[in-house]
Motif scaffolding. Structure first.
Motif, mmCIF file in Angstrom:
data_model
loop_
_atom_site.group_PDB
_atom_site.id
_atom_site.type_symbol
_atom_site.label_atom_id
_atom_site.label_comp_id
_atom_site.label_asym_id
_atom_site.label_seq_id
_atom_site.Cartn_x
_atom_site.Cartn_y
_atom_site.Cartn_z
ATOM 1 N N PRO A 104 -11.064 49.247 18.307
ATOM 2 C CA PRO A 104 -12.202 48.332 18.505
ATOM 3 C C PRO A 104 -12.521 47.497 17.271
ATOM 4 N N MET A 105 -12.067 47.929 16.085
ATOM 5 C CA MET A 105 -12.360 47.184 14.851
ATOM 6 C C MET A 105 -11.313 46.101 14.573
ATOM 7 N N LEU A 106 -10.277 46.028 15.390
ATOM 8 C CA LEU A 106 -9.156 45.130 15.082
ATOM 9 C C LEU A 106 -9.326 43.762 15.721
ATOM 10 N N PRO A 107 -8.866 42.703 15.029
ATOM 11 C CA PRO A 107 -8.806 41.386 15.670
ATOM 12 C C PRO A 107 -7.662 41.370 16.692
ATOM 13 N N LYS A 108 -7.595 40.291 17.458
ATOM 14 C CA LYS A 108 -6.518 40.201 18.455
ATOM 15 C C LYS A 108 -5.153 40.209 17.769
ATOM 16 N N ARG A 109 -5.012 39.366 16.761
ATOM 17 C CA ARG A 109 -3.721 39.258 16.070
ATOM 18 C C ARG A 109 -3.735 40.182 14.853
ATOM 19 N N VAL A 110 -2.910 41.210 14.889
ATOM 20 C CA VAL A 110 -3.014 42.240 13.852
ATOM 21 C C VAL A 110 -1.647 42.527 13.214
ATOM 22 N N GLY A 111 -1.660 42.719 11.902
ATOM 23 C CA GLY A 111 -0.447 43.123 11.191
ATOM 24 C C GLY A 111 -0.439 44.631 11.039
ATOM 25 N N LEU A 112 0.693 45.254 11.322
ATOM 26 C CA LEU A 112 0.788 46.715 11.291
ATOM 27 C C LEU A 112 1.516 47.139 10.009
ATOM 28 N N LEU A 113 0.892 48.066 9.283
ATOM 29 C CA LEU A 113 1.410 48.472 7.974
ATOM 30 C C LEU A 113 1.380 49.991 7.827
ATOM 31 N N VAL A 162 3.454 38.284 6.891
ATOM 32 C CA VAL A 162 2.883 37.984 8.218
ATOM 33 C C VAL A 162 1.454 37.438 8.114
ATOM 34 N N ALA A 163 1.010 37.150 6.893
ATOM 35 C CA ALA A 163 -0.395 36.766 6.678
ATOM 36 C C ALA A 163 -0.817 35.574 7.554
ATOM 37 N N GLN A 164 0.082 34.623 7.736
ATOM 38 C CA GLN A 164 -0.274 33.427 8.510
ATOM 39 C C GLN A 164 -0.422 33.722 10.002
ATOM 40 N N ASP A 165 0.156 34.822 10.432
ATOM 41 C CA ASP A 165 0.211 35.103 11.866
ATOM 42 C C ASP A 165 -0.875 36.053 12.339
ATOM 43 N N VAL A 166 -1.661 36.614 11.400
ATOM 44 C CA VAL A 166 -2.614 37.655 11.792
ATOM 45 C C VAL A 166 -4.013 37.338 11.248
ATOM 46 N N ASP A 167 -5.013 37.990 11.862
ATOM 47 C CA ASP A 167 -6.397 37.836 11.397
ATOM 48 C C ASP A 167 -6.921 39.121 10.756
ATOM 49 N N GLY A 168 -6.049 40.102 10.638
ATOM 50 C CA GLY A 168 -6.429 41.366 10.008
ATOM 51 C C GLY A 168 -5.277 42.340 10.114
ATOM 52 N N TYR A 169 -5.434 43.512 9.462
ATOM 53 C CA TYR A 169 -4.350 44.497 9.401
ATOM 54 C C TYR A 169 -4.812 45.865 9.883
ATOM 55 N N LEU A 170 -3.871 46.603 10.427
ATOM 56 C CA LEU A 170 -4.084 48.025 10.676
ATOM 57 C C LEU A 170 -3.120 48.791 9.781
ATOM 58 N N TYR A 171 -3.676 49.632 8.914
ATOM 59 C CA TYR A 171 -2.861 50.458 8.018
ATOM 60 C C TYR A 171 -2.846 51.882 8.556
ATOM 61 N N ILE A 172 -1.641 52.412 8.768
ATOM 62 C CA ILE A 172 -1.463 53.788 9.224
ATOM 63 C C ILE A 172 -1.191 54.637 7.989
ATOM 64 N N GLY A 173 -2.143 55.491 7.629
ATOM 65 C CA GLY A 173 -1.927 56.294 6.428
ATOM 66 C C GLY A 173 -3.184 57.030 6.023
ATOM 67 N N THR A 174 -3.064 57.756 4.905
ATOM 68 C CA THR A 174 -4.142 58.670 4.531
ATOM 69 C C THR A 174 -4.972 58.185 3.336
ATOM 70 N N GLY A 175 -4.404 57.387 2.470
ATOM 71 C CA GLY A 175 -5.109 57.012 1.239
ATOM 72 C C GLY A 175 -5.708 55.626 1.314
ATOM 73 N N ASP A 176 -6.448 55.270 0.269
ATOM 74 C CA ASP A 176 -7.100 53.964 0.225
ATOM 75 C C ASP A 176 -6.355 52.954 -0.630
ATOM 76 N N PHE A 177 -5.390 53.413 -1.453
ATOM 77 C CA PHE A 177 -4.833 52.481 -2.429
ATOM 78 C C PHE A 177 -4.027 51.353 -1.780
ATOM 79 N N HIS A 178 -3.148 51.683 -0.865
ATOM 80 C CA HIS A 178 -2.311 50.649 -0.252
ATOM 81 C C HIS A 178 -3.154 49.618 0.517
ATOM 82 N N PRO A 179 -4.093 50.045 1.379
ATOM 83 C CA PRO A 179 -4.929 49.027 2.045
ATOM 84 C C PRO A 179 -5.772 48.235 1.054
#
Lengths: 323, 323
Positions: A104-113, A162-179
């Motif tokens: 629910p927090m994601l924009p329509k166009r999302v980059g997956l990381l 992919v920055a030009q193609d998305v309006d936000g990112y979803l990061y799959i992971g446990t820490g805060d540093f990469h996001p």
């Protein structure tokens, strides 16, 4: 065929009589058992590298015929000698509740990381999000990262591409540093879906908090006249050319800079030297994550340029190792 | 001619364009200043090795034309590459009050011992003691130590070689480890004359305390079945042959042993591995001085032999690196 069988085949295939094993902290519990299995079933003598291992940037030199590096994917641009990367498969993806919490927090166009350990999950998560109506982009890897969508603490290429193609990112992971790195490099929202906690979160005010810390470090270093520039001995962290350029830049501004070469960067190893601030050209995480452990300000290369007046604070740039 | 002039002459004489500098902890305060002086006056670029430096056993590899290692004397048996040992002269010997404080505790026939930094004082102290009626013996150096009467934490040759001629020792220095090693290896009293405190002391019950600790470590390791054998990467601490022998000995006794290779030996680097006890073949001081920092028992090679039943406790032997 089990994962260990694959490794035993490699050891036998290379006829290695001596094998070095290198483990990240999280896999240390398996080291003794794996060494024993290789010794018993492949007839090789094993050495375990007990220096800490932080990534594929950091492969131990060992007096063996074959080095097995576990838990990280190779960095394609590095030239490894006698190294087999034994990157374990991602754990089973039992449920997608943590992704649903993020959705629910994601924009329509999302980059997956993600990072290397969860790389195997991305196709299923992409499909899941597409079913919910999202347009999902996964950045292709390049010469510094091995897998699509993979981030390193020093490399955000798969986000930027992919920055030009998305309006936000979803990061799959446990820490805060990469996001956090993504949020610095691309000014778009990042949501974290955390499989360990089984929940999702945004970065909240972390970016602002870190920016205040960075600003404070720069302010504290403004009047310094003697700097120490840290250069790593690690294969994929060694930026001696950058360090020499920064030293020359300091001297142009009538500041003094001394280059320090080291393996593990740690506060107690830097005690006693007469410098007023450090500039870190080793792993970029050191200046950001460990800054409070050091008595003196610890700057990134870009921040040092700001201190010297060569870069504006408004052009703040997160440090990557892209060379 | 000042000490720095001598170093500048060496740098100029070797036409070194790049110079690596390595300092023990106590000399770190001089590192930046010395690097700057070499850069300004000899036109070379300096790198300071910031990995901790523990002795002449531990010379940093550096991508430079000349390595300058400060504060330790070379170990004659080691083959150093491009290394100049810049062993600073002993500080001035202002007064002998600390020796006078020790003198009443000394037997007539005394062996005089010290570490590298006070080596220059021995002739004056010998003369002083002889005037007071003592017969003073200073052991000649050999292939592992550079100076007469010099001790290393891993080498007590200059004490052992005069053992037949003396009834006790006078150690000139600040710490307890070296005299402790003497007390273990030669069963004769050791008096410490401490120039920093300006006073003298005996070892007191330290040897007994350490023996109890060693006994406890051996007892705790008796039932262990999985051992980790530590091997140092450092030039003068690397005892891989010994480690392999100990591994084979363990296997003969149906115990398992895994060899771990590392540079700096530190408790956090050993967390997580599934072993029940460590065997240290790196610097002998680690097992003795740091034992309480490690969660699991840390044994010397000789203690491991005792655990395996190959050596009697009554034949307790202090670890040296004499190979």
């Amino acid at each position: 065929m089990g994962e260990t069988d694959r490794l035993l085949e490699v050891v036998r295939g290379r006829k290695a009589k001596t094998v070095g094993l290198q483990f990240p902290v999280g896999l240390r519990t398996r080291a003794v058992e794996l060494a024993r299995e290789i010794e018993e079933k492949a007839g090789a003598t094993c050495l375990v590298a007990a220096d800490p291992s932080f990534g594929a940037c950091d492969v131990a030199e060992m007096p063996v015929e074959l080095i097995v590096h576990l838990g990280h994917a190779p960095m394609p641009h590095l030239r490894y000698d006698r190294v087999f990367f034994y990157d374990l498969p991602s754990p089973p993806l039992d449920n997608l509740a943590f992704v649903d919490a993020a959705e629910p927090m994601l924009p329509k166009r999302v980059g997956l990381l993600t990072t290397v350990q969860f790389r195997g999950w991305l196709p299923a998560i992409r499909e899941h999000l597409e079913r919910k109506g999202h347009e999902v982009h996964i950045g292709e890897p390049d010469r510094r990262v091995a897998y699509a969508g993979q981030l390193l603490g020093c490399d955000y290429h798969t986000a930027a591409v992919v920055a030009q193609d998305v309006d936000g990112y979803l990061y799959i992971g446990t820490g805060d540093f990469h996001p956090l790195g993504v949020a610095f490099l691309v000014d778009k929202p990042v949501v974290i879906a955390d499989p360990e906690r089984g929940s999702a979160r945004t970065l909240g005010d972390l970016k602002d908090k870190i920016l205040r810390q960075r600003h404070a470090a720069i302010a504290r270093a403004k009047d310094a006249t003697a700097f120490g520039i840290l250069v790593s001995r690690k294969l994929g962290q060694a930026r001696m050319g950058l360090a020499k350029d920064l030293k020359a830049l300091a001297e142009k501004h009538e500041k003094r800079a001394t280059i320090f070469l080291m393996d593990v960067v740690s506060p107690e190893f830097l005690e006693g030297y007469v410098v007023e601030a450090w500039v870190n050209t080793a792993c970029p995480r050191i200046a950001i994550e460990d800054v409070l452990q050091y008595r003196r300000p610890m700057l990134t290369p870009q921040e040092f340029e700001t201190v010297l007046g060569e870069r504006e604070w408004k052009d703040y740039l997160f440090d990557e190792i892209r060379a």
